[in-house]
Every structure is written in structure tokens, then in C-alpha cells.
Design a protein around this motif. Structure first.
Motif, PDB file in Angstrom:
ATOM      1  N   PRO A   7       0.838  -1.205   0.000  1.00  0.00           N
ATOM      2  CA  PRO A   7       0.000   0.000   0.000  1.00  0.00           C
ATOM      3  C   PRO A   7       0.869   1.250   0.000  1.00  0.00           C
ATOM      4  O   PRO A   7       1.931   1.281   0.615  1.00  0.00           O
ATOM      5  N   GLN A   8       0.397   2.273  -0.661  1.00  0.00           N
ATOM      6  CA  GLN A   8       1.184   3.493  -0.795  1.00  0.00           C
ATOM      7  C   GLN A   8       0.990   4.419   0.392  1.00  0.00           C
ATOM      8  O   GLN A   8      -0.115   4.612   0.864  1.00  0.00           O
ATOM      9  N   ALA A   9       2.075   5.003   0.852  1.00  0.00           N
ATOM     10  CA  ALA A   9       2.017   6.008   1.905  1.00  0.00           C
ATOM     11  C   ALA A   9       1.896   7.374   1.263  1.00  0.00           C
ATOM     12  O   ALA A   9       2.386   7.609   0.177  1.00  0.00           O
ATOM     13  N   ARG A 110       8.410   0.912  -2.201  1.00  0.00           N
ATOM     14  CA  ARG A 110       9.345   0.075  -1.446  1.00  0.00           C
ATOM     15  C   ARG A 110       8.688  -0.391  -0.158  1.00  0.00           C
ATOM     16  O   ARG A 110       7.942   0.356   0.467  1.00  0.00           O
ATOM     17  N   ARG A 111       9.021  -1.592   0.260  1.00  0.00           N
ATOM     18  CA  ARG A 111       8.535  -2.093   1.549  1.00  0.00           C
ATOM     19  C   ARG A 111       9.134  -1.298   2.702  1.00  0.00           C
ATOM     20  O   ARG A 111       8.466  -1.075   3.705  1.00  0.00           O
ATOM     21  N   SER A 112      10.377  -0.884   2.560  1.00  0.00           N
ATOM     22  CA  SER A 112      11.083  -0.237   3.668  1.00  0.00           C
ATOM     23  C   SER A 112      10.448   1.072   4.119  1.00  0.00           C
ATOM     24  O   SER A 112      10.363   1.340   5.316  1.00  0.00           O
ATOM     25  N   ASP A 113       9.998   1.907   3.168  1.00  0.00           N
ATOM     26  CA  ASP A 113       9.452   3.213   3.569  1.00  0.00           C
ATOM     27  C   ASP A 113       8.136   3.573   2.870  1.00  0.00           C
ATOM     28  O   ASP A 113       7.602   4.648   3.083  1.00  0.00           O
ATOM     29  N   GLY A 114       7.631   2.698   2.035  1.00  0.00           N
ATOM     30  CA  GLY A 114       6.350   2.946   1.369  1.00  0.00           C
ATOM     31  C   GLY A 114       6.407   4.022   0.301  1.00  0.00           C
ATOM     32  O   GLY A 114       5.379   4.545  -0.109  1.00  0.00           O
ATOM     33  N   SER A 115       7.597   4.337  -0.195  1.00  0.00           N
ATOM     34  CA  SER A 115       7.750   5.401  -1.195  1.00  0.00           C
ATOM     35  C   SER A 115       7.969   4.820  -2.585  1.00  0.00           C
ATOM     36  O   SER A 115       8.663   3.819  -2.753  1.00  0.00           O
ATOM     37  N   ALA A 116       7.407   5.480  -3.587  1.00  0.00           N
ATOM     38  CA  ALA A 116       7.648   5.108  -4.980  1.00  0.00           C
ATOM     39  C   ALA A 116       8.866   5.844  -5.536  1.00  0.00           C
ATOM     40  O   ALA A 116       9.362   5.500  -6.604  1.00  0.00           O
ATOM     41  N   ILE A 117       9.342   6.862  -4.817  1.00  0.00           N
ATOM     42  CA  ILE A 117      10.512   7.628  -5.270  1.00  0.00           C
ATOM     43  C   ILE A 117      11.761   6.811  -4.981  1.00  0.00           C
ATOM     44  O   ILE A 117      12.020   6.445  -3.837  1.00  0.00           O
TER      45      ILE A 117
END
Length: 174
Positions: A7-9, A110-117
């Protein structure tokens, strides 16, 4: 190096800017091609359209260019490749783009921080992006100006009369 689906943050959506590299499932030119895969794409613009944040994303590829390369944004310097979180030299095509909402399900976080950047342009590649964005804006202005001139040429005044008396009057584009 690209990311698993989670899921996206919202945090990354508030900080995204032109020059960022994001993981996105870019559509193929051929709709019957293999399933979409997450690939690095370049954020060309972020704009608000009718209250919705939209991103213009440019296709990225590691394949050697064919034909003219004048408007491409290549990332070839080793330090710039690292800053952009790319595995190898990549070029982005500002003429092959998609316009999507920041909540589009094509973004892969990313799983680590939920960022697409995943990275950002720097150095020469950032300068090439600035030139490409300037060229795109100028082309959009010319296109809008052309459309306005076309609309003005096609304005027609329609009058409805009963006898000599004017009943209604409107301007239409024919």
C-alpha cells in the motif's frame, strides 16, 4: 532494485517533484505485449488539475537510442546513476509520457518506507531535464495559442429572428 507491491504512503506524494525517479508500471506501446513491469520513470512535471495532483512521467530505458536523441534525458555519469538509484545508464524520453494521478495503482512502493521515489537526477542529467521541460512548456504554449486562433476563426454568430425582430443571438464554434 525496484520495489514490491505494498500500500502506498501519502508522504512521498507530498514531496514528489520534477527530476525524481519513481518506480511505475509504464504502459507498452503494443497493448498485446508482455505484462507491465515496474521500471524507473522520470517525473517531468507535477501539476494540480481540477484539485487533483497529477504527474507527467517519462519512459525510461537502458536500450541504446535509435535516431535523434536531442530531447532525451540520459543518465550516464556513474555518480548520477547512483544518485538516481539506477542499475546502469538509462535514458528518459520526454516525448513518451503518461499523465497520472499520484494515487495511480501503477506506482510501485518500497517495503522499507512505502515510497515510490527511488532517486533523483543530478548534474548534467538534471540540466538536460531543465532544457527538456522548457522545450515542452514552449510547445504546449504554441499548441494552446494555435487552438485559440483556430477557435477565433470558427466563431459564428447565430441570430434567430421573427420577421425583422431579433429573438436571440448566440456565438457558436462551427
Amino acid at each position: 532494485m525496484l520495489h514490491a507491491d505494498i500500500p502506498q504512503a501519502a508522504a512521498w506524494q507530498e514531496t514528489i517533484k520534477p527530476g525524481d525517479i519513481v518506480a511505475f508500471r509504464m504502459p507498452h506501446k503494443d497493448p498485446s505485449a508482455e505484462p507491465l513491469k515496474a521500471r524507473p520513470t522520470l517525473v517531468l512535471d507535477i501539476e494540480d488539475i481540477d484539485g487533483t495532483s497529477m504527474a507527467t512521467l517519462a519512459y525510461g530505458t537502458t536500450r541504446p537510442p535509435r535516431g535523434k536523441t536531442g530531447h532525451l534525458v540520459p543518465v550516464t555519469d556513474p555518480d548520477e546513476i547512483v544518485a538516481a538509484s539506477l542499475d546502469r545508464p538509462t535514458r528518459f524520453d520526454p516525448h513518451r509520457t503518461v499523465l497520472v494521478t499520484l494515487s495511480h495503482n501503477g506506482f510501485v512502493c518500497r517495503r522499507s518506507d512505502g515510497s515510490a521515489i527511488i532517486g533523483t537526477l543530478s548534474g548534467t542529467s538534471a540540466q538536460r531535464l531543465a532544457r527538456a521541460r522548457k522545450t515542452r512548456r514552449a510547445a504546449r504554449r504554441r499548441h494552446r495559442s494555435h487552438l485559440r486562433r483556430q477557435d477565433k476563426r470558427r466563431e459564428v454568430v447565430v441570430e434567430r429572428r421573427r420577421g425583422a425582430r431579433l429573438v436571440s443571438k448566440e456565438v457558436i464554434h462551427a
